[in-house]
Design a protein around this motif. Structure first.
Motif, PDB file in Angstrom:
ATOM      1  N   HIS A   3       0.700  -1.118   0.132  1.00  0.00           N
ATOM      2  CA  HIS A   3      -0.073  -0.152   0.012  1.00  0.00           C
ATOM      3  C   HIS A   3       0.762   1.198   0.022  1.00  0.00           C
ATOM      4  CE1 HIS A   3      -3.687   2.214   2.067  1.00  0.00           C
ATOM      5  NE2 HIS A   3      -3.531   2.656   0.809  1.00  0.00           N
ATOM      6  N   ILE A   4       0.895   2.049  -1.305  1.00  0.00           N
ATOM      7  CA  ILE A   4       1.637   3.397  -1.159  1.00  0.00           C
ATOM      8  C   ILE A   4       0.779   4.385  -0.945  1.00  0.00           C
ATOM      9  CG2 ILE A   4       2.800   4.834  -2.966  1.00  0.00           C
ATOM     10  CD1 ILE A   4       3.649   2.233  -4.153  1.00  0.00           C
ATOM     11  N   PHE A   5       0.980   5.367  -0.092  1.00  0.00           N
ATOM     12  CA  PHE A   5       0.421   6.620   0.466  1.00  0.00           C
ATOM     13  C   PHE A   5       1.138   7.774  -0.378  1.00  0.00           C
ATOM     14  CE2 PHE A   5      -1.194  10.318   2.631  1.00  0.00           C
ATOM     15  CZ  PHE A   5      -2.509   9.678   2.940  1.00  0.00           C
ATOM     16  N   MET A   6       0.194   8.552  -1.260  1.00  0.00           N
ATOM     17  CA  MET A   6       1.075   9.486  -1.956  1.00  0.00           C
ATOM     18  C   MET A   6       0.278  10.813  -1.728  1.00  0.00           C
ATOM     19  SD  MET A   6       1.407   9.843  -6.190  1.00  0.00           S
ATOM     20  CE  MET A   6      -0.345   9.272  -6.483  1.00  0.00           C
ATOM     21  N   VAL A   7       1.178  11.843  -1.427  1.00  0.00           N
ATOM     22  CA  VAL A   7       0.710  13.104  -1.002  1.00  0.00           C
ATOM     23  C   VAL A   7       1.344  14.173  -2.207  1.00  0.00           C
ATOM     24  CG1 VAL A   7       0.694  15.065   0.482  1.00  0.00           C
ATOM     25  CG2 VAL A   7       1.225  12.780   1.168  1.00  0.00           C
ATOM     26  N   GLU A   8       0.385  14.561  -3.133  1.00  0.00           N
ATOM     27  CA  GLU A   8       0.708  15.177  -4.348  1.00  0.00           C
ATOM     28  C   GLU A   8      -0.215  15.992  -4.675  1.00  0.00           C
ATOM     29  OE1 GLU A   8       1.859  17.292  -7.156  1.00  0.00           O
ATOM     30  OE2 GLU A   8       3.418  15.531  -6.779  1.00  0.00           O
ATOM     31  N   ASP A   9      -0.092  17.555  -4.849  1.00  0.00           N
ATOM     32  CA  ASP A   9      -1.156  18.476  -5.187  1.00  0.00           C
ATOM     33  C   ASP A   9      -1.579  18.851  -6.508  1.00  0.00           C
ATOM     34  OD1 ASP A   9       1.381  19.746  -5.333  1.00  0.00           O
ATOM     35  OD2 ASP A   9       0.508  21.739  -5.215  1.00  0.00           O
ATOM     36  N   ASP A  10      -0.576  18.226  -7.431  1.00  0.00           N
ATOM     37  CA  ASP A  10      -0.829  18.321  -8.861  1.00  0.00           C
ATOM     38  C   ASP A  10      -2.004  17.184  -9.223  1.00  0.00           C
ATOM     39  OD1 ASP A  10      -0.921  18.006 -11.689  1.00  0.00           O
ATOM     40  OD2 ASP A  10       1.122  18.480 -11.884  1.00  0.00           O
ATOM     41  N   THR A  11      -3.390  17.415  -9.247  1.00  0.00           N
ATOM     42  CA  THR A  11      -4.168  16.273  -9.179  1.00  0.00           C
ATOM     43  C   THR A  11      -3.997  15.518 -10.705  1.00  0.00           C
ATOM     44  OG1 THR A  11      -5.825  17.731  -8.267  1.00  0.00           O
ATOM     45  CG2 THR A  11      -6.699  15.860  -9.513  1.00  0.00           C
ATOM     46  N   LEU A  49       5.653   5.903   1.614  1.00  0.00           N
ATOM     47  CA  LEU A  49       5.010   7.235   1.564  1.00  0.00           C
ATOM     48  C   LEU A  49       5.673   7.689   0.544  1.00  0.00           C
ATOM     49  CD1 LEU A  49       5.014   8.772   5.159  1.00  0.00           C
ATOM     50  CD2 LEU A  49       3.052   7.751   3.879  1.00  0.00           C
ATOM     51  N   LEU A  50       4.819   8.482  -0.647  1.00  0.00           N
ATOM     52  CA  LEU A  50       5.640   9.209  -1.845  1.00  0.00           C
ATOM     53  C   LEU A  50       4.793  10.624  -1.565  1.00  0.00           C
ATOM     54  CD1 LEU A  50       7.131   8.308  -4.175  1.00  0.00           C
ATOM     55  CD2 LEU A  50       4.939   7.868  -5.457  1.00  0.00           C
ATOM     56  N   CYS A  51       5.881  11.496  -1.320  1.00  0.00           N
ATOM     57  CA  CYS A  51       5.571  12.864  -1.192  1.00  0.00           C
ATOM     58  C   CYS A  51       6.071  13.993  -1.952  1.00  0.00           C
ATOM     59  CB  CYS A  51       5.629  13.154   0.543  1.00  0.00           C
ATOM     60  SG  CYS A  51       5.188  14.782   1.069  1.00  0.00           S
ATOM     61  N   VAL A  74       7.263   4.800   8.694  1.00  0.00           N
ATOM     62  CA  VAL A  74       7.048   4.527   7.409  1.00  0.00           C
ATOM     63  C   VAL A  74       8.016   5.086   6.339  1.00  0.00           C
ATOM     64  CG1 VAL A  74       5.214   4.674   5.582  1.00  0.00           C
ATOM     65  CG2 VAL A  74       4.534   4.260   7.763  1.00  0.00           C
ATOM     66  N   PRO A  75       8.656   4.253   5.544  1.00  0.00           N
ATOM     67  CA  PRO A  75       9.658   4.817   4.790  1.00  0.00           C
ATOM     68  C   PRO A  75       9.077   5.945   3.693  1.00  0.00           C
ATOM     69  CG  PRO A  75       9.260   2.499   4.061  1.00  0.00           C
ATOM     70  CD  PRO A  75       8.547   2.985   5.588  1.00  0.00           C
ATOM     71  N   LEU A  76       9.672   6.904   3.331  1.00  0.00           N
ATOM     72  CA  LEU A  76       9.029   7.993   2.703  1.00  0.00           C
ATOM     73  C   LEU A  76      10.271   8.467   1.519  1.00  0.00           C
ATOM     74  CD1 LEU A  76       7.643  11.112   3.904  1.00  0.00           C
ATOM     75  CD2 LEU A  76       9.464  11.385   2.270  1.00  0.00           C
ATOM     76  N   ILE A  77       9.780   8.392   0.289  1.00  0.00           N
ATOM     77  CA  ILE A  77      10.492   8.888  -1.024  1.00  0.00           C
ATOM     78  C   ILE A  77       9.903  10.411  -1.340  1.00  0.00           C
ATOM     79  CG2 ILE A  77      10.917   8.528  -3.451  1.00  0.00           C
ATOM     80  CD1 ILE A  77      10.749   5.658  -2.925  1.00  0.00           C
ATOM     81  N   VAL A  78      10.910  11.174  -1.328  1.00  0.00           N
ATOM     82  CA  VAL A  78      10.492  12.653  -1.750  1.00  0.00           C
ATOM     83  C   VAL A  78      10.666  12.832  -3.229  1.00  0.00           C
ATOM     84  CG1 VAL A  78      11.294  15.015  -1.618  1.00  0.00           C
ATOM     85  CG2 VAL A  78      11.565  13.473   0.261  1.00  0.00           C
TER      86      VAL A  78
END
Length: 440
Positions: A3-11, A49-51, A74-78
Protein backbone atom coordinates in the motif's frame (compact mmCIF):
# COMPACT_ATOMS: atom_id res chain seq x y z
CA UNK A 1 -0.33 -6.12 -2.11
CA UNK A 2 1.82 -3.21 -0.90
CA UNK A 3 0.00 0.00 0.00
CA UNK A 4 1.56 3.28 -1.19
CA UNK A 5 0.33 6.59 0.24
CA UNK A 6 0.91 9.56 -2.08
CA UNK A 7 0.80 13.24 -1.13
CA UNK A 8 0.70 15.30 -4.34
CA UNK A 9 -1.17 18.55 -5.06
CA UNK A 10 -0.96 18.25 -8.85
CA UNK A 11 -4.22 16.33 -9.38
CA UNK A 12 -3.57 15.36 -13.00
CA UNK A 13 -0.11 14.04 -12.23
CA UNK A 14 -1.41 12.24 -9.11
CA UNK A 15 -4.15 10.45 -11.07
CA UNK A 16 -1.72 9.42 -13.80
CA UNK A 17 0.88 8.13 -11.32
CA UNK A 18 -1.73 6.35 -9.22
CA UNK A 19 -3.11 4.57 -12.28
CA UNK A 20 0.39 3.52 -13.35
CA UNK A 21 1.36 2.24 -9.88
CA UNK A 22 -1.95 0.36 -9.59
CA UNK A 23 -1.16 -1.33 -12.90
CA UNK A 24 2.19 -2.36 -11.41
CA UNK A 25 0.44 -4.20 -8.59
CA UNK A 26 0.31 -1.62 -5.79
CA UNK A 27 -2.63 -0.35 -3.80
CA UNK A 28 -2.46 3.46 -3.86
CA UNK A 29 -4.14 6.13 -1.74
CA UNK A 30 -3.67 9.76 -2.78
CA UNK A 31 -4.33 13.08 -1.03
CA UNK A 32 -3.41 16.62 -2.06
CA UNK A 33 -2.21 18.31 1.14
CA UNK A 34 -0.46 17.75 4.45
CA UNK A 35 -3.57 18.09 6.61
CA UNK A 36 -5.40 15.36 4.72
CA UNK A 37 -2.28 13.16 4.83
CA UNK A 38 -2.02 13.36 8.62
CA UNK A 39 -5.74 12.67 9.03
CA UNK A 40 -5.70 9.59 6.79
CA UNK A 41 -2.40 8.18 8.06
CA UNK A 42 -3.79 8.23 11.58
CA UNK A 43 -6.49 5.79 10.44
CA UNK A 44 -4.85 3.44 7.94
CA UNK A 45 -1.73 1.30 7.61
CA UNK A 46 0.62 1.89 4.65
CA UNK A 47 3.94 0.47 3.46
CA UNK A 48 5.48 3.49 1.75
CA UNK A 49 4.98 7.27 1.59
CA UNK A 50 5.48 9.10 -1.72
CA UNK A 51 5.45 12.83 -1.00
CA UNK A 52 5.93 16.01 -3.02
CA UNK A 53 8.47 18.25 -1.36
CA UNK A 54 6.41 21.42 -1.90
CA UNK A 55 2.74 21.34 -0.82
CA UNK A 56 0.09 24.06 -0.29
CA UNK A 57 0.24 23.71 3.50
CA UNK A 58 3.77 22.46 4.16
CA UNK A 59 6.69 20.39 2.93
CA UNK A 60 7.61 16.73 2.80
CA UNK A 61 10.04 17.43 5.62
CA UNK A 62 7.07 18.32 7.83
CA UNK A 63 5.64 14.83 7.24
CA UNK A 64 8.92 13.29 8.42
CA UNK A 65 8.82 15.36 11.59
CA UNK A 66 5.15 14.50 12.17
CA UNK A 67 5.89 10.78 11.79
CA UNK A 68 8.59 11.03 14.44
CA UNK A 69 6.25 12.89 16.81
CA UNK A 70 3.55 10.21 16.65
CA UNK A 71 5.87 7.20 16.68
CA UNK A 72 5.24 6.22 13.05
CA UNK A 73 8.07 4.80 10.97
CA UNK A 74 6.95 4.44 7.35
CA UNK A 75 9.67 4.81 4.66
CA UNK A 76 9.28 7.99 2.59
CA UNK A 77 10.42 8.91 -0.92
CA UNK A 78 10.45 12.62 -1.80
CA UNK A 79 9.40 13.92 -5.23
CA UNK A 80 10.82 17.31 -6.20
CA UNK A 81 11.89 19.55 -9.08
CA UNK A 82 15.53 19.66 -10.11
CA UNK A 83 15.83 23.14 -8.61
CA UNK A 84 14.93 21.85 -5.15
CA UNK A 85 17.25 18.82 -5.08
CA UNK A 86 19.35 20.33 -2.24
CA UNK A 87 16.20 20.40 -0.12
CA UNK A 88 15.53 16.78 -1.04
CA UNK A 89 19.04 15.85 0.13
CA UNK A 90 18.30 17.65 3.39
CA UNK A 91 15.09 15.59 3.69
CA UNK A 92 17.11 12.41 3.32
CA UNK A 93 19.35 13.52 6.15
CA UNK A 94 16.22 13.82 8.28
CA UNK A 95 15.09 10.29 7.46
CA UNK A 96 13.70 10.15 3.91
CA UNK A 97 14.77 6.94 2.15
CA UNK A 98 15.28 8.44 -1.30
CA UNK A 99 14.19 11.17 -3.70
CA UNK A 100 13.14 11.34 -7.34
CA UNK A 101 13.31 14.45 -9.54
CA UNK A 102 10.40 15.82 -11.56
CA UNK A 103 9.43 15.26 -14.29
CA UNK A 104 9.28 11.77 -12.82
CA UNK A 105 10.62 8.86 -14.84
CA UNK A 106 8.13 6.11 -13.90
CA UNK A 107 10.61 3.26 -14.32
CA UNK A 108 13.18 5.04 -12.16
CA UNK A 109 10.52 5.64 -9.51
CA UNK A 110 9.45 1.99 -9.62
CA UNK A 111 13.04 0.89 -9.12
CA UNK A 112 13.41 3.16 -6.08
CA UNK A 113 10.09 1.94 -4.62
CA UNK A 114 11.12 -1.69 -5.02
CA UNK A 115 14.53 -0.98 -3.47
CA UNK A 116 12.99 0.71 -0.43
CA UNK A 117 10.31 -1.93 0.05
CA UNK A 118 12.86 -4.67 -0.55
CA UNK A 119 15.08 -3.43 2.26
CA UNK A 120 12.08 -3.26 4.59
CA UNK A 121 11.05 -6.80 3.63
CA UNK A 122 14.50 -8.16 4.43
CA UNK A 123 14.30 -6.72 7.93
CA UNK A 124 10.79 -8.09 8.52
CA UNK A 125 11.14 -11.47 6.75
CA UNK A 126 11.67 -13.50 9.92
CA UNK A 127 8.87 -11.87 11.89
CA UNK A 128 6.27 -11.38 9.16
CA UNK A 129 3.36 -13.88 9.34
CA UNK A 130 2.40 -15.85 6.26
CA UNK A 131 0.16 -13.90 3.89
CA UNK A 132 -3.53 -14.60 3.75
CA UNK A 133 -4.01 -17.48 1.29
CA UNK A 134 -7.04 -15.83 -0.29
CA UNK A 135 -5.91 -13.84 -3.34
CA UNK A 136 -6.64 -10.16 -3.70
CA UNK A 137 -9.21 -9.12 -6.30
CA UNK A 138 -7.11 -7.94 -9.29
CA UNK A 139 -9.89 -6.41 -11.37
CA UNK A 140 -11.39 -3.74 -9.18
CA UNK A 141 -10.50 -0.26 -7.93
CA UNK A 142 -11.95 1.02 -4.70
CA UNK A 143 -11.61 4.74 -5.44
CA UNK A 144 -10.86 7.82 -3.36
CA UNK A 145 -14.15 9.75 -3.17
CA UNK A 146 -15.83 10.37 0.15
CA UNK A 147 -18.58 7.89 -0.79
CA UNK A 148 -15.95 5.22 -1.50
CA UNK A 149 -14.06 5.92 1.71
CA UNK A 150 -17.23 5.59 3.76
CA UNK A 151 -18.24 2.40 1.94
CA UNK A 152 -14.94 0.62 2.58
CA UNK A 153 -14.74 1.86 6.15
CA UNK A 154 -18.01 -0.04 6.75
CA UNK A 155 -16.56 -3.08 4.96
CA UNK A 156 -13.53 -3.09 7.27
CA UNK A 157 -15.78 -2.58 10.30
CA UNK A 158 -18.15 -5.50 9.67
CA UNK A 159 -15.74 -7.96 8.03
CA UNK A 160 -14.16 -9.42 11.22
CA UNK A 161 -17.58 -10.07 12.81
CA UNK A 162 -19.96 -12.98 12.27
CA UNK A 163 -22.86 -10.71 11.28
CA UNK A 164 -24.97 -11.39 8.20
CA UNK A 165 -24.64 -8.52 5.70
CA UNK A 166 -27.15 -7.16 3.20
CA UNK A 167 -25.58 -5.19 0.34
CA UNK A 168 -28.10 -2.85 -1.25
CA UNK A 169 -27.32 -1.09 -4.52
CA UNK A 170 -28.11 -0.56 -8.17
CA UNK A 171 -26.97 -2.97 -10.85
CA UNK A 172 -23.35 -2.54 -11.85
CA UNK A 173 -22.12 -0.86 -8.66
CA UNK A 174 -19.82 -3.73 -7.59
CA UNK A 175 -21.85 -5.61 -4.97
CA UNK A 176 -20.08 -8.94 -5.49
CA UNK A 177 -16.66 -7.32 -5.17
CA UNK A 178 -17.69 -5.87 -1.79
CA UNK A 179 -18.92 -9.31 -0.70
CA UNK A 180 -15.55 -10.81 -1.65
CA UNK A 181 -13.76 -8.01 0.15
CA UNK A 182 -15.71 -8.72 3.35
CA UNK A 183 -14.79 -12.39 3.03
CA UNK A 184 -11.09 -11.64 2.48
CA UNK A 185 -10.96 -9.43 5.57
CA UNK A 186 -12.89 -11.92 7.74
CA UNK A 187 -11.72 -14.77 9.94
CA UNK A 188 -13.06 -17.13 7.25
CA UNK A 189 -10.69 -15.87 4.54
CA UNK A 190 -8.94 -19.24 4.16
CA UNK A 191 -12.28 -21.02 3.62
CA UNK A 192 -14.51 -21.09 0.50
CA UNK A 193 -16.38 -18.12 -0.93
CA UNK A 194 -19.40 -19.41 -2.88
CA UNK A 195 -21.56 -17.06 -4.99
CA UNK A 196 -25.08 -17.90 -6.18
CA UNK A 197 -27.16 -15.75 -8.56
CA UNK A 198 -30.66 -16.19 -7.15
CA UNK A 199 -32.24 -14.68 -10.26
CA UNK A 200 -30.80 -17.46 -12.43
CA UNK A 201 -32.12 -20.42 -10.39
CA UNK A 202 -35.41 -22.01 -11.55
CA UNK A 203 -37.83 -22.41 -8.66
CA UNK A 204 -37.96 -26.19 -9.03
CA UNK A 205 -34.15 -26.51 -8.80
CA UNK A 206 -33.53 -24.03 -5.99
CA UNK A 207 -33.55 -26.65 -3.19
CA UNK A 208 -31.01 -28.74 -5.09
CA UNK A 209 -28.74 -25.73 -5.74
CA UNK A 210 -28.81 -24.63 -2.12
CA UNK A 211 -28.92 -27.95 -0.24
CA UNK A 212 -27.79 -30.58 -2.76
CA UNK A 213 -29.48 -33.84 -3.76
CA UNK A 214 -29.01 -37.58 -3.85
CA UNK A 215 -28.73 -39.56 -7.06
CA UNK A 216 -32.17 -40.60 -8.33
CA UNK A 217 -34.08 -38.25 -6.01
CA UNK A 218 -35.82 -36.66 -9.02
CA UNK A 219 -35.80 -36.86 -12.81
CA UNK A 220 -32.41 -35.68 -14.01
CA UNK A 221 -30.58 -36.38 -10.73
CA UNK A 222 -28.06 -38.75 -12.29
CA UNK A 223 -25.40 -38.14 -9.61
CA UNK A 224 -25.12 -36.87 -6.06
CA UNK A 225 -24.82 -33.08 -5.89
CA UNK A 226 -23.23 -30.99 -3.15
CA UNK A 227 -25.32 -27.88 -2.44
CA UNK A 228 -24.00 -24.37 -2.01
CA UNK A 229 -24.36 -24.44 1.80
CA UNK A 230 -22.17 -27.54 2.15
CA UNK A 231 -19.73 -26.23 -0.45
CA UNK A 232 -19.35 -22.99 1.53
CA UNK A 233 -19.05 -24.75 4.91
CA UNK A 234 -16.69 -22.80 7.15
CA UNK A 235 -16.65 -19.89 4.70
CA UNK A 236 -19.01 -17.37 3.13
CA UNK A 237 -22.12 -17.86 0.99
CA UNK A 238 -23.02 -14.89 -1.22
CA UNK A 239 -26.61 -14.78 -2.48
CA UNK A 240 -26.87 -12.18 -5.23
CA UNK A 241 -30.29 -10.65 -6.01
CA UNK A 242 -31.91 -12.47 -3.11
CA UNK A 243 -35.17 -10.63 -3.75
CA UNK A 244 -35.74 -12.89 -6.78
CA UNK A 245 -36.23 -16.03 -4.65
CA UNK A 246 -39.73 -17.49 -4.62
CA UNK A 247 -41.69 -17.41 -1.37
CA UNK A 248 -41.41 -21.20 -0.90
CA UNK A 249 -37.62 -21.10 -1.25
CA UNK A 250 -37.47 -18.21 1.21
CA UNK A 251 -39.15 -20.46 3.80
CA UNK A 252 -36.57 -23.20 3.24
CA UNK A 253 -33.71 -20.72 3.38
CA UNK A 254 -34.93 -19.22 6.65
CA UNK A 255 -35.09 -22.63 8.30
CA UNK A 256 -31.50 -23.46 7.30
CA UNK A 257 -30.24 -20.11 8.59
CA UNK A 258 -31.99 -20.72 11.91
CA UNK A 259 -31.08 -24.39 12.37
CA UNK A 260 -27.66 -24.35 10.64
CA UNK A 261 -28.50 -27.73 9.12
CA UNK A 262 -29.35 -28.75 5.56
CA UNK A 263 -31.07 -31.83 4.22
CA UNK A 264 -30.19 -32.67 0.60
CA UNK A 265 -33.13 -33.58 -1.62
CA UNK A 266 -33.71 -37.33 -1.31
CA UNK A 267 -31.50 -37.70 1.81
CA UNK A 268 -32.66 -39.19 5.11
CA UNK A 269 -30.33 -37.23 7.39
CA UNK A 270 -29.28 -33.63 7.85
CA UNK A 271 -25.82 -32.11 7.50
CA UNK A 272 -24.56 -29.49 9.94
CA UNK A 273 -23.13 -26.39 8.25
CA UNK A 274 -21.28 -23.29 9.43
CA UNK A 275 -21.77 -20.51 6.87
CA UNK A 276 -21.66 -16.73 6.99
CA UNK A 277 -24.31 -15.23 4.74
CA UNK A 278 -23.88 -12.13 2.61
CA UNK A 279 -26.87 -11.19 0.46
CA UNK A 280 -27.27 -8.49 -2.18
CA UNK A 281 -30.21 -6.86 -3.90
CA UNK A 282 -31.08 -3.93 -6.14
CA UNK A 283 -34.71 -4.06 -4.98
CA UNK A 284 -36.51 -2.34 -2.12
CA UNK A 285 -37.05 -5.37 0.13
CA UNK A 286 -39.21 -3.38 2.56
CA UNK A 287 -41.59 -2.63 -0.31
CA UNK A 288 -41.51 -6.33 -1.24
CA UNK A 289 -42.43 -7.19 2.36
CA UNK A 290 -45.35 -4.78 2.21
CA UNK A 291 -46.44 -6.37 -1.08
CA UNK A 292 -46.24 -9.86 0.46
CA UNK A 293 -43.51 -11.15 -1.87
CA UNK A 294 -40.65 -11.23 0.66
CA UNK A 295 -40.73 -12.65 4.17
CA UNK A 296 -40.12 -10.11 6.92
CA UNK A 297 -38.52 -12.71 9.23
CA UNK A 298 -36.02 -13.64 6.51
CA UNK A 299 -35.29 -9.96 5.92
CA UNK A 300 -34.30 -9.45 9.54
CA UNK A 301 -32.24 -12.65 9.51
CA UNK A 302 -30.10 -11.54 6.54
CA UNK A 303 -29.99 -7.86 7.50
CA UNK A 304 -27.92 -7.70 10.66
CA UNK A 305 -25.79 -5.05 8.94
CA UNK A 306 -26.64 -3.11 5.77
CA UNK A 307 -24.16 -1.66 3.29
CA UNK A 308 -25.46 0.77 0.66
CA UNK A 309 -23.51 0.87 -2.62
CA UNK A 310 -23.16 4.41 -4.06
CA UNK A 311 -23.90 4.95 -7.72
CA UNK A 312 -21.04 6.01 -9.96
CA UNK A 313 -22.57 9.49 -10.37
CA UNK A 314 -22.24 9.87 -6.58
CA UNK A 315 -18.52 9.07 -6.80
CA UNK A 316 -17.55 11.86 -9.21
CA UNK A 317 -13.99 12.16 -7.93
CA UNK A 318 -13.42 8.51 -8.88
CA UNK A 319 -14.55 8.71 -12.51
CA UNK A 320 -11.13 9.53 -13.96
CA UNK A 321 -9.52 6.80 -11.85
CA UNK A 322 -11.99 4.19 -13.05
CA UNK A 323 -11.70 5.35 -16.67
CA UNK A 324 -7.92 4.85 -16.66
CA UNK A 325 -8.26 1.61 -14.71
CA UNK A 326 -10.70 0.15 -17.26
CA UNK A 327 -8.49 1.38 -20.12
CA UNK A 328 -5.58 -0.59 -18.64
CA UNK A 329 -7.82 -3.67 -18.56
CA UNK A 330 -8.89 -3.07 -22.16
CA UNK A 331 -5.28 -2.72 -23.31
CA UNK A 332 -4.41 -6.06 -21.73
CA UNK A 333 -7.45 -7.93 -23.01
CA UNK A 334 -7.51 -6.46 -26.52
CA UNK A 335 -3.73 -6.15 -26.85
CA UNK A 336 -4.24 -2.58 -28.07
CA UNK A 337 -1.70 -0.06 -26.68
CA UNK A 338 -4.15 2.84 -26.37
CA UNK A 339 -2.17 5.64 -24.66
CA UNK A 340 -5.06 7.43 -22.94
CA UNK A 341 -7.96 9.85 -23.39
CA UNK A 342 -8.12 13.16 -25.20
CA UNK A 343 -9.19 15.97 -22.80
CA UNK A 344 -12.63 16.42 -24.39
CA UNK A 345 -13.28 12.67 -24.15
CA UNK A 346 -12.41 12.59 -20.45
CA UNK A 347 -14.63 15.62 -19.90
CA UNK A 348 -17.55 13.79 -21.51
CA UNK A 349 -16.93 10.74 -19.33
CA UNK A 350 -17.01 12.97 -16.25
CA UNK A 351 -20.22 14.74 -17.33
CA UNK A 352 -22.17 11.58 -18.14
CA UNK A 353 -24.71 10.22 -15.64
CA UNK A 354 -23.69 6.50 -15.89
CA UNK A 355 -27.09 4.87 -15.23
CA UNK A 356 -25.40 1.47 -15.69
CA UNK A 357 -22.66 2.41 -13.23
CA UNK A 358 -19.26 0.66 -13.32
CA UNK A 359 -20.45 -2.11 -15.62
CA UNK A 360 -21.59 0.43 -18.21
CA UNK A 361 -18.33 2.37 -17.93
CA UNK A 362 -16.21 -0.74 -18.39
CA UNK A 363 -18.17 -1.77 -21.50
CA UNK A 364 -18.02 1.78 -22.90
CA UNK A 365 -14.25 2.04 -22.51
CA UNK A 366 -13.65 -1.48 -23.83
CA UNK A 367 -15.58 -0.55 -26.99
CA UNK A 368 -13.82 2.82 -27.26
CA UNK A 369 -10.39 1.19 -26.94
CA UNK A 370 -11.27 -1.17 -29.78
CA UNK A 371 -12.56 1.63 -32.02
CA UNK A 372 -9.58 3.92 -31.40
CA UNK A 373 -7.21 1.32 -32.93
CA UNK A 374 -4.25 2.29 -30.79
CA UNK A 375 -4.81 6.07 -30.92
CA UNK A 376 -5.87 8.22 -27.94
CA UNK A 377 -9.59 7.85 -27.22
CA UNK A 378 -11.68 10.76 -28.49
CA UNK A 379 -15.33 11.73 -28.15
CA UNK A 380 -16.12 9.94 -31.43
CA UNK A 381 -15.01 6.63 -29.90
CA UNK A 382 -17.11 6.89 -26.72
CA UNK A 383 -20.59 7.32 -28.23
CA UNK A 384 -22.53 7.97 -25.03
CA UNK A 385 -26.30 8.38 -25.01
CA UNK A 386 -26.78 12.08 -24.39
CA UNK A 387 -30.25 11.53 -22.91
CA UNK A 388 -28.79 9.59 -19.97
CA UNK A 389 -26.69 12.48 -18.68
CA UNK A 390 -27.93 14.67 -15.82
CA UNK A 391 -29.10 18.12 -16.88
CA UNK A 392 -26.53 19.61 -14.52
CA UNK A 393 -22.94 18.34 -14.65
CA UNK A 394 -22.33 15.46 -12.23
CA UNK A 395 -20.19 16.43 -9.25
CA UNK A 396 -16.72 15.38 -10.32
CA UNK A 397 -14.59 18.47 -9.78
CA UNK A 398 -14.25 19.41 -6.09
CA UNK A 399 -13.25 22.98 -6.97
CA UNK A 400 -16.54 23.60 -8.78
CA UNK A 401 -18.93 21.52 -6.67
CA UNK A 402 -20.11 24.38 -4.48
CA UNK A 403 -21.03 26.56 -7.47
CA UNK A 404 -22.85 23.68 -9.18
CA UNK A 405 -24.87 22.89 -6.07
CA UNK A 406 -25.88 26.55 -5.61
CA UNK A 407 -26.85 26.78 -9.30
CA UNK A 408 -29.02 23.66 -9.02
CA UNK A 409 -30.75 24.91 -5.86
CA UNK A 410 -31.48 28.26 -7.49
CA UNK A 411 -32.87 26.59 -10.60
CA UNK A 412 -35.12 24.39 -8.41
CA UNK A 413 -36.20 27.27 -6.15
CA UNK A 414 -34.53 25.65 -3.16
CA UNK A 415 -36.19 22.24 -3.57
CA UNK A 416 -33.44 19.88 -2.41
CA UNK A 417 -35.03 16.70 -3.79
CA UNK A 418 -35.26 18.19 -7.29
CA UNK A 419 -31.76 19.67 -7.01
CA UNK A 420 -30.32 16.28 -6.04
CA UNK A 421 -32.03 14.67 -9.03
CA UNK A 422 -30.72 17.39 -11.33
CA UNK A 423 -27.17 16.90 -10.02
CA UNK A 424 -27.37 13.13 -10.47
CA UNK A 425 -26.89 12.33 -6.76
CA UNK A 426 -29.19 11.14 -4.00
CA UNK A 427 -30.71 13.41 -1.36
CA UNK A 428 -28.41 12.16 1.42
CA UNK A 429 -25.30 12.95 -0.63
CA UNK A 430 -26.63 16.43 -1.34
CA UNK A 431 -27.18 17.11 2.37
CA UNK A 432 -23.61 15.97 3.10
CA UNK A 433 -22.34 18.38 0.43
CA UNK A 434 -24.46 21.24 1.82
CA UNK A 435 -22.91 20.66 5.23
CA UNK A 436 -19.40 20.34 3.79
CA UNK A 437 -19.62 23.63 1.86
CA UNK A 438 -21.75 25.41 4.49
CA UNK A 439 -24.55 26.15 2.06
CA UNK A 440 -27.68 27.32 3.88
Amino acid sequence: MKHIFMVEDDTTFAVMLQTWLTKKGFSVTSVSNMAAAKKELAKISVDLLLCDLRLPDGEGIDLLEWQASVGMNVPLIVMTSYAAIPSAVHAMKLGAKDYVAKPVNPEELLQKINEVLGSVNEKEKKSTPKPNPVAEEPNFLEGQSEAARQLYSYVKLVAPTAMSVLINGASGTGKEYVAKRIHRLSKRADKPFVAIDCGAIPKELAASEFFGHKKGSFTGAVDDKIGAFVEADGGTLFLDEIGNLSYDVQVQLLRVLQERRVKPVGATSEIKVDVRLIAATNEDLKAAIAAGTFREDLYHRINEFTIYMPRLCERGEDIQLFANFFLDQANRELEKPVPGFLPEAMEQLCRYGWPGNLREMRNTIMRAALLSQGRPIGVEHIRLESGSAPSITALHDPDNERAKIIAALQKCSGNKSKAAEMLGIDRKTLYNKLKLYRID
